[in-house]
Design an enzyme around this catalytic site. Structure first.
Site, PDB file in Angstrom:
ATOM      1  N   TYR A 134       0.799  -1.237   0.188  1.00 50.39           N
ATOM      2  CA  TYR A 134       0.032   0.017   0.076  1.00 50.39           C
ATOM      3  C   TYR A 134       0.893   1.149  -0.086  1.00 50.39           C
ATOM      4  CZ  TYR A 134      -3.724   3.509   1.752  1.00 50.39           C
ATOM      5  OH  TYR A 134      -4.599   4.367   1.833  1.00 50.39           O
ATOM      6  N   LYS A 162      -0.930  -1.172  -4.297  1.00 46.53           N
ATOM      7  CA  LYS A 162      -2.071  -0.306  -4.319  1.00 46.53           C
ATOM      8  C   LYS A 162      -1.596   1.141  -4.239  1.00 46.53           C
ATOM      9  CE  LYS A 162      -5.562   1.414  -0.929  1.00 46.53           C
ATOM     10  NZ  LYS A 162      -5.534   2.817  -1.384  1.00 46.53           N
ATOM     11  N   THR A 164      -1.874   4.764  -4.511  1.00 46.83           N
ATOM     12  CA  THR A 164      -2.096   5.889  -4.251  1.00 46.83           C
ATOM     13  C   THR A 164      -1.326   7.145  -4.557  1.00 46.83           C
ATOM     14  OG1 THR A 164      -3.758   4.942  -2.738  1.00 46.83           O
ATOM     15  CG2 THR A 164      -3.785   7.291  -2.687  1.00 46.83           C
ATOM     16  N   GLY A 186      -5.430   4.278  -6.664  1.00 42.48           N
ATOM     17  CA  GLY A 186      -6.008   4.704  -5.548  1.00 42.48           C
ATOM     18  C   GLY A 186      -6.563   5.867  -5.249  1.00 42.48           C
ATOM     19  N   ASP A 188      -9.495   7.957  -6.751  1.00 41.30           N
ATOM     20  CA  ASP A 188     -10.773   7.866  -7.397  1.00 41.30           C
ATOM     21  C   ASP A 188     -10.810   9.098  -8.502  1.00 41.30           C
ATOM     22  OD1 ASP A 188     -10.532   6.606  -5.166  1.00 41.30           O
ATOM     23  OD2 ASP A 188     -12.535   7.161  -4.215  1.00 41.30           O
ATOM     24  N   GLU A 189     -10.280  10.310  -8.079  1.00 42.72           N
ATOM     25  CA  GLU A 189     -10.220  11.406  -9.043  1.00 42.72           C
ATOM     26  C   GLU A 189      -9.546  11.160 -10.305  1.00 42.72           C
ATOM     27  OE1 GLU A 189      -9.478  11.112  -6.124  1.00 42.72           O
ATOM     28  OE2 GLU A 189      -8.431  12.905  -4.985  1.00 42.72           O
ATOM     29  N   ILE A 203      -9.071   1.027  -6.067  1.00 43.77           N
ATOM     30  CA  ILE A 203      -9.785   0.980  -4.497  1.00 43.77           C
ATOM     31  C   ILE A 203     -10.064   2.470  -4.276  1.00 43.77           C
ATOM     32  CG2 ILE A 203      -9.076   0.209  -2.344  1.00 43.77           C
ATOM     33  CD1 ILE A 203      -7.291  -1.830  -3.295  1.00 43.77           C
ATOM     34  N   SER A 205     -12.384   5.489  -1.312  1.00 44.71           N
ATOM     35  CA  SER A 205     -13.470   5.894  -0.537  1.00 44.71           C
ATOM     36  C   SER A 205     -14.648   6.035  -1.168  1.00 44.71           C
ATOM     37  CB  SER A 205     -12.937   6.744   0.207  1.00 44.71           C
ATOM     38  OG  SER A 205     -12.922   8.003  -0.438  1.00 44.71           O
TER      39      SER A 205
HETATM   40  C1  HMN Z   1      -7.858   3.288   1.706  1.00 41.26           C
HETATM   41  O1  HMN Z   1      -6.688   3.037   2.303  1.00 41.26           O
HETATM   42  O2  HMN Z   1      -9.029   3.238   2.496  1.00 41.26           O
HETATM   43  C2  HMN Z   1      -8.135   3.971   0.466  1.00 41.26           C
HETATM   44  O3  HMN Z   1      -8.138   2.957  -0.430  1.00 41.26           O
HETATM   45  C3  HMN Z   1      -7.448   4.935   0.189  1.00 41.26           C
HETATM   46  C4  HMN Z   1      -7.916   5.783  -0.978  1.00 41.26           C
HETATM   47  O4  HMN Z   1      -6.702   5.700  -1.762  1.00 41.26           O
HETATM   48  C5  HMN Z   1      -8.659   7.199  -0.859  1.00 41.26           C
HETATM   49  N1  HMN Z   1      -7.468   7.901  -0.185  1.00 41.26           N
HETATM   50  C6  HMN Z   1      -7.450   8.466   0.976  1.00 41.26           C
HETATM   51  O5  HMN Z   1      -8.503   8.602   1.512  1.00 41.26           O
HETATM   52  C7  HMN Z   1      -6.204   9.255   1.345  1.00 41.26           C
HETATM   53  C8  HMN Z   1      -9.170   7.733  -2.080  1.00 41.26           C
HETATM   54  O6  HMN Z   1     -10.113   6.991  -2.168  1.00 41.26           O
HETATM   55  C9  HMN Z   1      -9.619   9.386  -1.813  1.00 41.26           C
HETATM   56  O7  HMN Z   1     -10.413   9.382  -0.610  1.00 41.26           O
HETATM   57  C10 HMN Z   1     -10.292   9.679  -2.925  1.00 41.26           C
HETATM   58  O8  HMN Z   1      -9.315   9.621  -4.220  1.00 41.26           O
HETATM   59  C11 HMN Z   1     -10.407  11.371  -2.834  1.00 41.26           C
HETATM   60  O9  HMN Z   1      -9.305  11.834  -2.662  1.00 41.26           O
END
Ligand code: HMN
Length: 290
Positions: A134, A162, A164, A186, A188-189, A203, A205
């Site tokens: 991760y 993963k 991000t 990771g 979403d945007e 993956i 939120s």
């Molecule tokens: C997790 O570990 O719960 C998520 O998979 C993390 C994920 O990458 C989210 N990152 C964070 O919350 C830091 C994204 O879904 C993020 O919330 C979204 O792209 C909005 O920026």
């Protein structure tokens, strides 16, 4: 077909204790309504790094128990700078029946790469489960290079990452050098540029409430309809921008409440939703989900 995983949220009651029923409802909603391909359990979105070991175990138990009978993939995030805890959790979730684990890069102490490699090798040493690294440099301060990934992937139990990270140059290099490794996006945007670089899935939120649109975007992309995929990403990004501006975790939970899911509260030290945040979440619900 590329897979979509929701990063599972943890419901808390007003005193900050885990709300088991609410957490179960979020698993159910993801399976029944979102028709999600999988859940990432114990990640940032699960407020995992504010939980004690026993609480982390409880969340892992709840998720696998509630998901039994469905055929979704479950990934358990067991990483922690406390390596003893990470190893204990890796064993625990393996015994529970998880097939894949994940571990955040160890953070806070500026560990060097040898220490990071040792951490990952130790986590997988005594378990049969496969591990997805991760990598989330913006929150951990830990950036892995292409060569660092190559060294981690020498351990055959480490099957992917993963990712991000907004570094798309590194993502392209990773995909090129490791065609057989699992790469899950990771942010979403940034789903569409990640799809363009051939990630295996995503993956996130926001998929807790926006899975339909994200899945439609993946389908459009796979069908070669880039204009449609871009339009859907644009619509999702309007939502994501509003979520981020209103405080993402609290707002996701408030929107889920509006959708009939008892998502509970966030845990301190995350601030409780103020009346302004609640009003903002209601507006988001009305704008995108009514
Ligand atoms: C997790 O570990 O719960 C998520 O998979 C993390 C994920 O990458 C989210 N990152 C964070 O919350 C830091 C994204 O879904 C993020 O919330 C979204 O792209 C909005 O920026």
């Amino acid at each position: 077909m590329k897979k979509l995983y929701a990063a599972l949220m943890t419901a808390f009651d007003e005193s900050g204790n885990i709300d088991e029923q609410g957490t179960r409802e979020m698993v159910r909603y993801n399976i029944d309504v979102n028709q999600i391909d999988g859940l990432y359990v114990g990640g940032s979105t699960g407020e995992n790094f504010m939980l004690g070991t026993a609480e982390k175990k409880r969340v892992f138990e709840i998720a696998i128990d509630e998901a039994k009978g469905s055929n979704i993939d479950l990934i358990a995030q067991v990483g922690s700078p406390n390596l003893h805890e990470a190893k204990e959790l890796a064993k625990y979730v393996t015994d529970l029946g998880y097939e894949t684990i994940s571990a955040v890069t160890p953070f806070y102490y500026n560990f060097n790469f040898e220490e990071i490699k040792h951490y990952y090798d130790e986590i997988v040493k005594d378990v049969d489960t496969k591990l997805v690294v991760y990598s989330i440099p913006a929150l951990t301060g830990v950036s892995l290079s292409l060569d660092n990934f190559a060294k981690l992937f020498e351990n055959e139990k480490i099957i992917g990452v993963k990712y991000t990270n907004a570094d798309f140059y590194l993502l392209e290099r990773l995909r090129d050098r490791f065609p057989d490794k699992l790469i899950l996006s990771g942010f979403d945007e940034m789903l569409l540029p990640a799809l363009a670089l051939d990630v295996d899935g995503a993956i996130g939120s926001t998929f807790n409430i926006n899975a339909q649109k994200a899945k439609a975007e993946i389908s459009a992309f796979e069908a070669g309809d880039i204009d449609k995929a871009r339009k859907l990403q644009h619509e999702s990004n309007d939502l994501i921008t509003d979520l981020l501006n209103n405080g993402i975790y609290a707002t996701l939970k408030l929107v889920l409440q509006e959708l009939g899911v008892n998502a509970g509260y966030t845990r301190e030290p995350m601030a409780k939703a103020t009346p302004e945040v609640k009003a903002g979440a209601k507006k988001i619900y009305e704008k995108y989900f009514k």
